[in-house]
Scaffold this active site. Sequence first.
Site, PDB file in Angstrom:
ATOM      1  N   GLU A  84      -5.141   2.079   6.320  1.00 30.61           N
ATOM      2  CA  GLU A  84      -4.869   2.001   4.884  1.00 30.61           C
ATOM      3  C   GLU A  84      -5.495   3.207   4.196  1.00 30.61           C
ATOM      4  O   GLU A  84      -4.938   3.762   3.254  1.00 30.61           O
ATOM      5  CB  GLU A  84      -5.453   0.715   4.309  1.00 30.61           C
ATOM      6  CG  GLU A  84      -5.326   0.588   2.805  1.00 30.61           C
ATOM      7  CD  GLU A  84      -5.851  -0.742   2.287  1.00 30.61           C
ATOM      8  OE1 GLU A  84      -6.601  -0.723   1.297  1.00 30.61           O
ATOM      9  OE2 GLU A  84      -5.512  -1.782   2.865  1.00 30.61           O
ATOM     10  N   ARG A 103       0.830  -1.212   0.000  1.00 31.63           N
ATOM     11  CA  ARG A 103       0.000   0.000   0.000  1.00 31.63           C
ATOM     12  C   ARG A 103       0.866   1.265   0.000  1.00 31.63           C
ATOM     13  O   ARG A 103       0.550   2.263   0.636  1.00 31.63           O
ATOM     14  CB  ARG A 103      -0.969   0.005   1.186  1.00 31.63           C
ATOM     15  CG  ARG A 103      -1.919  -1.181   1.200  1.00 31.63           C
ATOM     16  CD  ARG A 103      -2.829  -1.194  -0.024  1.00 31.63           C
ATOM     17  NE  ARG A 103      -3.653  -2.401  -0.044  1.00 31.63           N
ATOM     18  CZ  ARG A 103      -3.370  -3.506  -0.753  1.00 31.63           C
ATOM     19  NH1 ARG A 103      -2.279  -3.554  -1.521  1.00 31.63           N
ATOM     20  NH2 ARG A 103      -4.162  -4.547  -0.728  1.00 31.63           N
ATOM     21  N   SER A 115     -11.356  -0.656   2.470  1.00 32.20           N
ATOM     22  CA  SER A 115     -10.599  -1.228   3.586  1.00 32.20           C
ATOM     23  C   SER A 115     -10.018  -0.106   4.434  1.00 32.20           C
ATOM     24  O   SER A 115      -9.265   0.727   3.932  1.00 32.20           O
ATOM     25  CB  SER A 115      -9.465  -2.114   3.069  1.00 32.20           C
ATOM     26  OG  SER A 115      -9.987  -3.236   2.404  1.00 32.20           O
TER      27      SER A 115
END
Length: 304
Positions: free
Chosen positions: A292, A172, A222
């Site tokens: 995230e 990420r 998410s």
Amino acid sequence: MMMADIATAFPAIKILRDEPLAHYTHTKTGGPADYLAFPTNVQETKSLLAYANQISLPVTVVGNASNLIVRDGGIRGLVMILTQMAAITTAGNTVTAEAGAALITTTQVAQAHALSGLEFAAGIPGSVGGAIFMNAGAYGGEISTVAVAAEVLTPEGEIRTLNQAELDFGYRHSSIQDYHDIVLTATFALTPGDGAAIQAQMDDLNARRAAKQPLELPSCGSVFKRPVGHYTGQLIQEAGLQGLKWGGAQVSTKHAGFIVNIDHATATDYLELIHHIQAVILEKDGVTLETEVRIIGEEPTTQK
């Protein structure tokens, strides 16, 4: 000489003043941008950045605002949403997409040309620029495996092409986050395949996503990165937090790794719920949950 305000200086570009970003984020939350611009090409983006730099106006760039929380105080300066820059082209086994192109549309173009490699991204609701920015991934695939180059605009206004190594992808993460470049285009190197088989895999992943995720409600996707050795949703579930409501936000009853907007939630509701989850999991399991979702903007001047 006094400079004109940026909206006056660029009459040909759609620029809104004091525009609520809740109209654009997938959570339906977020305070106002001082100026919100919708450039339609690289030159407009470059000109807006140059002018903003000249008048010391902070610049924030947003794609599809899908994995994003904007605080209720909004964002000072200029916000550019790049969704008007959405051209997608193919050449041989490569697909090149502008930053504002929807990642889902990009996967569909690849499938139409029987090019394999982007199937994992078939249901990711972000933009191509956002996918490069955070090395988006799902179902075992990541953008880093297929993105071979990105054309970027540096904060100083220089256009550069970064190769895969320079993008420095991690979980990420990409170098775009470190250097604050603006992604303009991305090129994906794909593999010739069977169009029907590619479509079947995309359909399967989309069905799995629809079965497990609360796609019917506003959310930021998410919320947390997956901690090593754990599943975030499972940790939240086992802590008894699934279904917990905080203002208008709720830990999804369908997937505990998602926070949904069920009743006119504010960004503050989201952020307070996130902090509560982090505190509970740290105390119960000794696990630090990292976000995230990208969190930007200012706190509101008066808390509710």
